[in-house]
Design a protein around this motif. Structure first.
Motif, PDB file in Angstrom:
ATOM      1  N   THR A   2       0.680  -1.480   0.100  1.00  0.00           N
ATOM      2  CA  THR A   2       0.058   0.217  -0.062  1.00  0.00           C
ATOM      3  C   THR A   2       0.486   1.478   0.211  1.00  0.00           C
ATOM      4  O   THR A   2       2.071   1.134   0.465  1.00  0.00           O
ATOM      5  N   ARG A   3       0.204   2.217  -0.553  1.00  0.00           N
ATOM      6  CA  ARG A   3       0.678   3.443  -0.022  1.00  0.00           C
ATOM      7  C   ARG A   3       1.422   3.879   0.831  1.00  0.00           C
ATOM      8  O   ARG A   3       2.896   4.517   1.364  1.00  0.00           O
ATOM      9  N   GLU A   4       0.428   3.503   1.793  1.00  0.00           N
ATOM     10  CA  GLU A   4       0.978   4.007   3.623  1.00  0.00           C
ATOM     11  C   GLU A   4       2.847   3.203   4.099  1.00  0.00           C
ATOM     12  O   GLU A   4       3.596   3.507   4.405  1.00  0.00           O
ATOM     13  N   LYS A   5       2.601   1.715   3.426  1.00  0.00           N
ATOM     14  CA  LYS A   5       3.656   1.175   3.630  1.00  0.00           C
ATOM     15  C   LYS A   5       4.925   1.166   2.803  1.00  0.00           C
ATOM     16  O   LYS A   5       6.000   1.206   3.503  1.00  0.00           O
ATOM     17  N   TRP A  23       2.617  10.751  -5.834  1.00  0.00           N
ATOM     18  CA  TRP A  23       2.170   9.375  -6.544  1.00  0.00           C
ATOM     19  C   TRP A  23       2.508   9.128  -8.144  1.00  0.00           C
ATOM     20  O   TRP A  23       0.965   9.499  -8.457  1.00  0.00           O
ATOM     21  N   GLU A  25       0.753   5.251 -10.676  1.00  0.00           N
ATOM     22  CA  GLU A  25       0.129   3.901 -10.554  1.00  0.00           C
ATOM     23  C   GLU A  25       0.994   3.819 -11.511  1.00  0.00           C
ATOM     24  O   GLU A  25       0.763   3.945 -12.422  1.00  0.00           O
ATOM     25  N   GLN A  29      -0.370  -0.604  -8.938  1.00  0.00           N
ATOM     26  CA  GLN A  29       0.596  -1.036  -7.832  1.00  0.00           C
ATOM     27  C   GLN A  29       0.755   0.341  -7.589  1.00  0.00           C
ATOM     28  O   GLN A  29       1.379   1.003  -8.490  1.00  0.00           O
ATOM     29  N   PRO A  30       1.049   1.130  -6.060  1.00  0.00           N
ATOM     30  CA  PRO A  30       1.402   2.919  -6.175  1.00  0.00           C
ATOM     31  C   PRO A  30       3.011   2.496  -6.626  1.00  0.00           C
ATOM     32  O   PRO A  30       3.536   1.628  -6.781  1.00  0.00           O
TER      33      PRO A  30
END
Length: 82
Positions: A2-5, A23, A25, A29-30
Motif C-alpha cells: 500500500t501507499r502507507e507501507k 504518487w 500507479e 500498484q503504487p
C-alpha cells in the motif's frame, strides 16, 4: 504494498518525508516518486527504477551504488500521476 507501507519503507530506508513524495500507479500498484526517482514495493523491501531496470535498494549505500551510473536517470519512465 500500500501507499502507507511504501511511505514507511522510504522513511525507514532513506529518511524520505511524506511531503517529498508524489504518487503514480503502474500495473495497479503504487509508485512513489521522489524527485526523479521512482520507487515501488518489492516483497519486504524497495525497488528503484534506474532508467533501464528495477533494482533492489535497502539503504542509502545501496541506492548510491545503484545510481552510480549518472546517465541512467536520462531514461526516466513517464508515469500517469493523476
Amino acid at each position: 504494498m500500500t501507499r502507507e507501507k511504501l511511505l514507511m519503507e522510504l522513511k525507514r530506508a532513506f529518511g524520505v518525508q511524506r511531503d517529498a513524495v508524489s504518487w503514480a500507479e503502474q500495473n495497479r500498484q503504487p509508485v512513489a516518486i521522489v524527485g526523479r526517482l521512482h520507487f515501488r514495493g518489492a516483497g519486504a523491501g524497495l525497488e528503484v527504477w534506474t532508467g533501464r531496470t528495477r533494482t533492489h535498494a535497502r539503504h542509502l549505500a545501496e541506492l548510491s551504488e545503484v545510481l552510480a551510473d549518472a546517465g541512467a536517470l536520462r531514461h526516466v519512465q513517464v508515469l500517469d500521476q493523476s
